[in-house]
Design an enzyme around this catalytic site. Sequence first.
Site, PDB file in Angstrom:
ATOM      1  N   VAL A 184      56.033  56.674  74.275  1.00  0.00           N
ATOM      2  CA  VAL A 184      55.456  55.576  75.029  1.00  0.00           C
ATOM      3  C   VAL A 184      56.593  54.659  75.470  1.00  0.00           C
ATOM      4  O   VAL A 184      57.399  54.225  74.640  1.00  0.00           O
ATOM      5  CB  VAL A 184      54.471  54.792  74.130  1.00  0.00           C
ATOM      6  CG1 VAL A 184      53.975  53.546  74.827  1.00  0.00           C
ATOM      7  CG2 VAL A 184      53.320  55.684  73.711  1.00  0.00           C
ATOM      8  N   CYS A 185      56.671  54.348  76.740  1.00  0.00           N
ATOM      9  CA  CYS A 185      57.734  53.476  77.249  1.00  0.00           C
ATOM     10  C   CYS A 185      57.593  52.066  76.681  1.00  0.00           C
ATOM     11  O   CYS A 185      56.544  51.432  76.830  1.00  0.00           O
ATOM     12  CB  CYS A 185      57.681  53.402  78.771  1.00  0.00           C
ATOM     13  SG  CYS A 185      58.775  52.122  79.424  1.00  0.00           S
ATOM     14  N   ILE A 186      58.648  51.574  76.071  1.00  0.00           N
ATOM     15  CA  ILE A 186      58.553  50.283  75.387  1.00  0.00           C
ATOM     16  C   ILE A 186      58.315  49.126  76.359  1.00  0.00           C
ATOM     17  O   ILE A 186      57.495  48.243  76.078  1.00  0.00           O
ATOM     18  CB  ILE A 186      59.801  50.020  74.516  1.00  0.00           C
ATOM     19  CG1 ILE A 186      59.603  48.742  73.699  1.00  0.00           C
ATOM     20  CG2 ILE A 186      61.084  49.935  75.344  1.00  0.00           C
ATOM     21  CD1 ILE A 186      60.543  48.611  72.539  1.00  0.00           C
ATOM     22  N   ALA A 217      54.801  49.308  77.619  1.00  0.00           N
ATOM     23  CA  ALA A 217      53.877  49.057  76.512  1.00  0.00           C
ATOM     24  C   ALA A 217      53.802  47.571  76.180  1.00  0.00           C
ATOM     25  O   ALA A 217      52.725  47.039  75.899  1.00  0.00           O
ATOM     26  CB  ALA A 217      54.302  49.854  75.279  1.00  0.00           C
TER      27      ALA A 217
END
Lengths: 130, 130, 140, 140, 102, 102
Positions: free
Chosen positions: A77-79, A82
């Site tokens: 998941v792309c920080i 997110a």
Amino acid sequence: MKLAVMINEGPYQHQSSDSAYNFVKAALDKGHEIFRIFFYHDGVNNATRLTIPPQDDRNVIERWSALSKEHNLDLVVCIAAAQRRGLLDENEAKRNGKTADNIVDGFRISGLGQLIEAGIQADRLVVFGD
Amino acid sequence: MKLAVMINEGPYQHQSSDSAYNFVKAALDKGHEIFRIFFYHDGVNNATRLTIPPQDDRNVIERWSALSKEHNLDLVVCIAAAQRRGLLDENEAKRNGKTADNIVDGFRISGLGQLIEAGIQADRLVVFGD
Amino acid sequence: MEGGEVKKFMYLNRKAPYGTIYALESLEVVLVAAAFDQDVSLAFVDDGVYQLAANQETTPTTGIGMKNFSPTYKALGDYDITKLYVEKESLEERGLTLDNLMALTYEDEDDDWAEKPSIHLVSREELAGVMDEQEVIFSF
Amino acid sequence: MEGGEVKKFMYLNRKAPYGTIYALESLEVVLVAAAFDQDVSLAFVDDGVYQLAANQETTPTTGIGMKNFSPTYKALGDYDITKLYVEKESLEERGLTLDNLMALTYEDEDDDWAEKPSIHLVSREELAGVMDEQEVIFSF
Amino acid sequence: MAILHTVNKSPFEKNALESCLNLSKAGSAVLLFEDGVYAATKGTVWAAKVTAAMSDKKVYVMTPDLAARGMKADNVIDGIEMVDYAGFVDLVTEYSATQAWL
Amino acid sequence: MAILHTVNKSPFEKNALESCLNLSKAGSAVLLFEDGVYAATKGTVWAAKVTAAMSDKKVYVMTPDLAARGMKADNVIDGIEMVDYAGFVDLVTEYSATQAWL
């Protein structure tokens, strides 16, 4: 072959996550390697463990989580995406003084470099979006 | 006049929530009453308290929460849409055995009847979506 | 990534800015990608050409209240991202010319640091050719 | 809502099913609205006409694995939702006729419970007229 | 009893404006906002259609959305009225109902 | 070295298919899936354009997406090949890269 997948939309609102799931399952059935699945944009919402979908419909999140466990998939998941949208793991929640976290087992949070690396390392990148 | 608003998309991915906010603020400045703001579809994601947006950008969720406090707005999140997407208040979390909740102050979770009622009671309904 | 393979990476931009976040978050990927030393191209087609419009203005008081991220495009040259292909037909359908876009440039280290344009106006035919050579295509 | 005002409510459906959730969640609103005794119309325009396609099939094994919600449209008649306007031009552009749609009916209590069609095929012109009379319009 | 139609998508990307123009009656109004504002700009392949619509409908465009996209009054087709969010609110109250073309 | 183009949106709603057909080279392939499958059906105003594209490109359509939308082989334009998710995977591996028209 080594395949990478990017998912740009969240669960239920768009079919992207469903199509990607069916694609990944078919690829695994054929013996291909899934190098990484990268969740970007609203795609990060696929990682929440707080959904309670209707009992007569599929559970998009559980499905990913279970497939990840079965095949040891790397679900990233792309920080940055997110954080914009309120997806946090325990560490992020602590570090940012948030009172809860909501990431389901089987996903990990990391940076955009993971997407670029997937593009470099995998033989093919397939993007699912709106 | 009594105005009702429906928002169909989540924060950041689409401009809908921004446009609705600017519209509601202008309506309040003009002395109109905002009967209710109903969050449907991915719009429910506007109610998460777990976002950490970049410091040089607006905070969509905080903005709604603050406006709600200032003007005593009725911000309603559709329960069915919220459950599909992982938005829960403390009661819902407990009732469904979930280990966290994520609704921010100023929003309440309720049924679709609240949307219909808004359509009946308000003089105008304005919809913001994709 | 030294010694690694160099692939042709294309970032395909077909959507207008602000109405949706794709343009902004696409740009965030491109900035990170710059560190990986791949052969990077950006395509601006359809409403994607609007991403490069000059004079974008957003303010919290009288404007839409979203972040104006257009200055970031001007930094691309410093990251050695110098191949921004803009489709001519897309501009024309929208009544635009290069003059309506930001002037994006880079300094060419192989040519005594001469300042050169990063935006390459290409025909549909030419762009189709560029796309056909790509190995990894990111769509947003 | 007895004794209350009756308003003209329209639900505007312009999107295809499954690709996005709007069709399904729009239908969920309509079912709840049925309890409120308003004057309800549904408009199916553009890709919205595909929502009413007959023979929709989804299975977890060989299909897309999403819930087939099309049977729910057949329940609308029982909820006294009997005005489903389908735009003729939208059907024609898609190579469809009423025969390609589900047969949706209701029993008319004012006519000895005779079974009548809920789908009303209307021209663009006619639909524009129906829309123009609405007081509350829900778009999805 | 005339309707305010709102269009928030680019006419190049989606068919919302086209449907809106096909299905709105004379005397109604069309507000272009978000990515819909591109339809209000001069010189596009859509300009003629929008101009034609103004023969029997009022067309409005959201100024803040234009500004964000690098457009000013100069870029707007003659006869289209520019409004801000306060103007949007006024339109909603002046017309009998609002129809969003999503 | 030919590309697999994927289109998941209805040609009536969005311009993705049109752009894809404009910008894809002879020898490449187009896979229609999700709401994109409507472009593969007979009798629509888009059928001629899709048929023309088949003169120098292969066109594929996702069967499970057709079925969900009430369509069968009968509804599909002659010459378009029907595939399932396994077929999608094969196409991705057969072509040198995949380009999504979102």
